[in-house]
Scaffold this motif. Sequence first.
Motif, PDB file in Angstrom:
ATOM      1  N   SER A  55       0.835  -1.201   0.000  1.00 25.73           N
ATOM      2  CA  SER A  55       0.000   0.000   0.000  1.00 25.73           C
ATOM      3  C   SER A  55       0.869   1.250   0.000  1.00 25.73           C
ATOM      4  CB  SER A  55      -0.938   0.010   1.209  1.00 25.73           C
ATOM      5  OG  SER A  55      -0.182   0.031   2.397  1.00 25.73           O
ATOM      6  N   ARG A  56       0.269   2.329  -0.448  1.00 27.90           N
ATOM      7  CA  ARG A  56       0.938   3.632  -0.458  1.00 27.90           C
ATOM      8  C   ARG A  56      -0.090   4.666  -0.041  1.00 27.90           C
ATOM      9  NH1 ARG A  56       2.335   7.965  -3.935  1.00 27.90           N
ATOM     10  NH2 ARG A  56       4.411   8.700  -3.429  1.00 27.90           N
ATOM     11  N   ASP A  57       0.256   5.496   0.936  1.00 31.58           N
ATOM     12  CA  ASP A  57      -0.657   6.512   1.470  1.00 31.58           C
ATOM     13  C   ASP A  57      -1.975   5.897   1.932  1.00 31.58           C
ATOM     14  OD1 ASP A  57       1.227   8.499   0.964  1.00 31.58           O
ATOM     15  OD2 ASP A  57       0.449   8.864  -1.056  1.00 31.58           O
ATOM     16  N   GLY A  58      -1.936   4.675   2.422  1.00 31.88           N
ATOM     17  CA  GLY A  58      -3.128   4.017   2.943  1.00 31.88           C
ATOM     18  C   GLY A  58      -3.971   3.300   1.911  1.00 31.88           C
ATOM     19  N   TYR A  59      -3.609   3.370   0.643  1.00 36.92           N
ATOM     20  CA  TYR A  59      -4.373   2.692  -0.410  1.00 36.92           C
ATOM     21  C   TYR A  59      -3.578   1.535  -0.994  1.00 36.92           C
ATOM     22  CZ  TYR A  59      -7.677   6.516  -0.287  1.00 36.92           C
ATOM     23  OH  TYR A  59      -8.621   7.413   0.119  1.00 36.92           O
ATOM     24  N   ILE A  60      -4.252   0.451  -1.284  1.00 38.71           N
ATOM     25  CA  ILE A  60      -3.608  -0.732  -1.844  1.00 38.71           C
ATOM     26  C   ILE A  60      -3.222  -0.448  -3.289  1.00 38.71           C
ATOM     27  CG2 ILE A  60      -3.910  -3.153  -2.462  1.00 38.71           C
ATOM     28  CD1 ILE A  60      -5.988  -3.250  -0.163  1.00 38.71           C
ATOM     29  N   VAL A  61      -1.933  -0.662  -3.603  1.00 38.40           N
ATOM     30  CA  VAL A  61      -1.462  -0.443  -4.967  1.00 38.40           C
ATOM     31  C   VAL A  61      -1.110  -1.740  -5.664  1.00 38.40           C
ATOM     32  CG1 VAL A  61      -0.651   1.896  -4.537  1.00 38.40           C
ATOM     33  CG2 VAL A  61       0.904  -0.015  -4.203  1.00 38.40           C
ATOM     34  N   GLY A  62      -0.988  -2.830  -4.911  1.00 42.24           N
ATOM     35  CA  GLY A  62      -0.678  -4.095  -5.552  1.00 42.24           C
ATOM     36  C   GLY A  62      -0.318  -5.175  -4.561  1.00 42.24           C
ATOM     37  N   TYR A  63       0.231  -6.254  -5.105  1.00 46.07           N
ATOM     38  CA  TYR A  63       0.562  -7.429  -4.319  1.00 46.07           C
ATOM     39  C   TYR A  63       1.901  -7.974  -4.782  1.00 46.07           C
ATOM     40  CZ  TYR A  63      -4.324  -7.161  -3.109  1.00 46.07           C
ATOM     41  OH  TYR A  63      -5.531  -6.717  -2.652  1.00 46.07           O
ATOM     42  N   VAL A  64       2.612  -8.623  -3.887  1.00 50.59           N
ATOM     43  CA  VAL A  64       3.836  -9.341  -4.241  1.00 50.59           C
ATOM     44  C   VAL A  64       3.582 -10.801  -3.921  1.00 50.59           C
ATOM     45  CG1 VAL A  64       6.270  -9.687  -3.739  1.00 50.59           C
ATOM     46  CG2 VAL A  64       5.341  -7.370  -3.820  1.00 50.59           C
ATOM     47  N   GLU A  65       3.735 -11.640  -4.935  1.00 47.61           N
ATOM     48  CA  GLU A  65       3.520 -13.072  -4.780  1.00 47.61           C
ATOM     49  C   GLU A  65       4.867 -13.777  -4.906  1.00 47.61           C
ATOM     50  OE1 GLU A  65       0.270 -16.335  -6.249  1.00 47.61           O
ATOM     51  OE2 GLU A  65       0.641 -14.614  -7.514  1.00 47.61           O
ATOM     52  N   VAL A  66       5.137 -14.684  -3.990  1.00 48.95           N
ATOM     53  CA  VAL A  66       6.385 -15.438  -3.999  1.00 48.95           C
ATOM     54  C   VAL A  66       6.151 -16.715  -4.789  1.00 48.95           C
ATOM     55  CG1 VAL A  66       8.183 -16.500  -2.604  1.00 48.95           C
ATOM     56  CG2 VAL A  66       6.935 -14.508  -1.727  1.00 48.95           C
ATOM     57  N   VAL A  67       6.887 -16.854  -5.895  1.00 49.10           N
ATOM     58  CA  VAL A  67       6.760 -18.030  -6.753  1.00 49.10           C
ATOM     59  C   VAL A  67       8.154 -18.640  -6.890  1.00 49.10           C
ATOM     60  CG1 VAL A  67       6.033 -18.908  -8.987  1.00 49.10           C
ATOM     61  CG2 VAL A  67       4.886 -16.913  -8.009  1.00 49.10           C
ATOM     62  N   GLY A  68       8.426 -19.644  -6.082  1.00 47.37           N
ATOM     63  CA  GLY A  68       9.764 -20.230  -6.073  1.00 47.37           C
ATOM     64  C   GLY A  68      10.769 -19.223  -5.540  1.00 47.37           C
ATOM     65  N   ALA A  69      11.793 -18.930  -6.348  1.00 48.48           N
ATOM     66  CA  ALA A  69      12.818 -17.966  -5.953  1.00 48.48           C
ATOM     67  C   ALA A  69      12.563 -16.587  -6.560  1.00 48.48           C
ATOM     68  CB  ALA A  69      14.187 -18.470  -6.383  1.00 48.48           C
ATOM     69  N   VAL A  70      11.396 -16.380  -7.151  1.00 49.06           N
ATOM     70  CA  VAL A  70      11.071 -15.125  -7.836  1.00 49.06           C
ATOM     71  C   VAL A  70       9.949 -14.414  -7.093  1.00 49.06           C
ATOM     72  CG1 VAL A  70      10.261 -14.135 -10.014  1.00 49.06           C
ATOM     73  CG2 VAL A  70      11.764 -16.104 -10.046  1.00 49.06           C
ATOM     74  N   PHE A  71      10.047 -13.086  -7.019  1.00 45.69           N
ATOM     75  CA  PHE A  71       9.013 -12.252  -6.426  1.00 45.69           C
ATOM     76  C   PHE A  71       8.283 -11.538  -7.563  1.00 45.69           C
ATOM     77  CE2 PHE A  71      12.323 -12.790  -3.302  1.00 45.69           C
ATOM     78  CZ  PHE A  71      11.600 -13.128  -2.173  1.00 45.69           C
ATOM     79  N   VAL A  72       6.994 -11.815  -7.708  1.00 41.20           N
ATOM     80  CA  VAL A  72       6.192 -11.265  -8.806  1.00 41.20           C
ATOM     81  C   VAL A  72       5.381 -10.089  -8.286  1.00 41.20           C
ATOM     82  CG1 VAL A  72       4.439 -11.770 -10.538  1.00 41.20           C
ATOM     83  CG2 VAL A  72       6.046 -13.550  -9.851  1.00 41.20           C
ATOM     84  N   SER A  73       5.563  -8.914  -8.914  1.00 39.32           N
ATOM     85  CA  SER A  73       4.806  -7.712  -8.559  1.00 39.32           C
ATOM     86  C   SER A  73       3.520  -7.683  -9.366  1.00 39.32           C
ATOM     87  CB  SER A  73       5.626  -6.458  -8.875  1.00 39.32           C
ATOM     88  OG  SER A  73       6.812  -6.437  -8.147  1.00 39.32           O
ATOM     89  N   LEU A  74       2.386  -7.592  -8.660  1.00 36.91           N
ATOM     90  CA  LEU A  74       1.079  -7.536  -9.299  1.00 36.91           C
ATOM     91  C   LEU A  74       0.448  -6.195  -8.965  1.00 36.91           C
ATOM     92  CD1 LEU A  74      -0.108 -11.073  -8.180  1.00 36.91           C
ATOM     93  CD2 LEU A  74       0.786 -10.461 -10.421  1.00 36.91           C
ATOM     94  N   GLY A  75       0.155  -5.380  -9.975  1.00 35.48           N
ATOM     95  CA  GLY A  75      -0.421  -4.062  -9.755  1.00 35.48           C
ATOM     96  C   GLY A  75      -1.937  -4.106  -9.789  1.00 35.48           C
ATOM     97  N   GLY A  76      -2.581  -3.442  -8.815  1.00 33.58           N
ATOM     98  CA  GLY A  76      -4.034  -3.385  -8.749  1.00 33.58           C
ATOM     99  C   GLY A  76      -4.518  -3.465  -7.320  1.00 33.58           C
TER     100      GLY A  76
END
Length: 103
Positions: A55-76
């Motif tokens: 989150s940024r300024d109290g609003y959700i901007v996305g998610y980070v999902e851990v897939v194996g050894a990779v961190f996937v940034s998901l916006g929304g």
Amino acid sequence: MVMEAPLSRRGSSKAARAATAAAALTDTAPAPIEVPGTVTEIPWTRIDLDLYEVSRDGYIVGYVEVVGAVFVSLGGARYDRAVEVSQHLTFHAAVDALVRRVL
């Protein structure tokens, strides 16, 4: 996993409860450190074993999902409609990509 939330939903209620509990223990809330050009709050909350809400300024901007050894940034704001933004080898780089994306 499907997570429903209105688009105007503010940050995680878990983070709000944790901040309220911390403030209750210390009688006064800690003042944020003011350093120009830096973020003074922790922008992520763990919501599942391998999923983090950003989150940024109290609003959700996305998610980070851990897939194996990779961190996937998901916006929304909603996990079920989030779109892949990037993939990183470090967690902090994945969070930074989402926080800076909305600037």
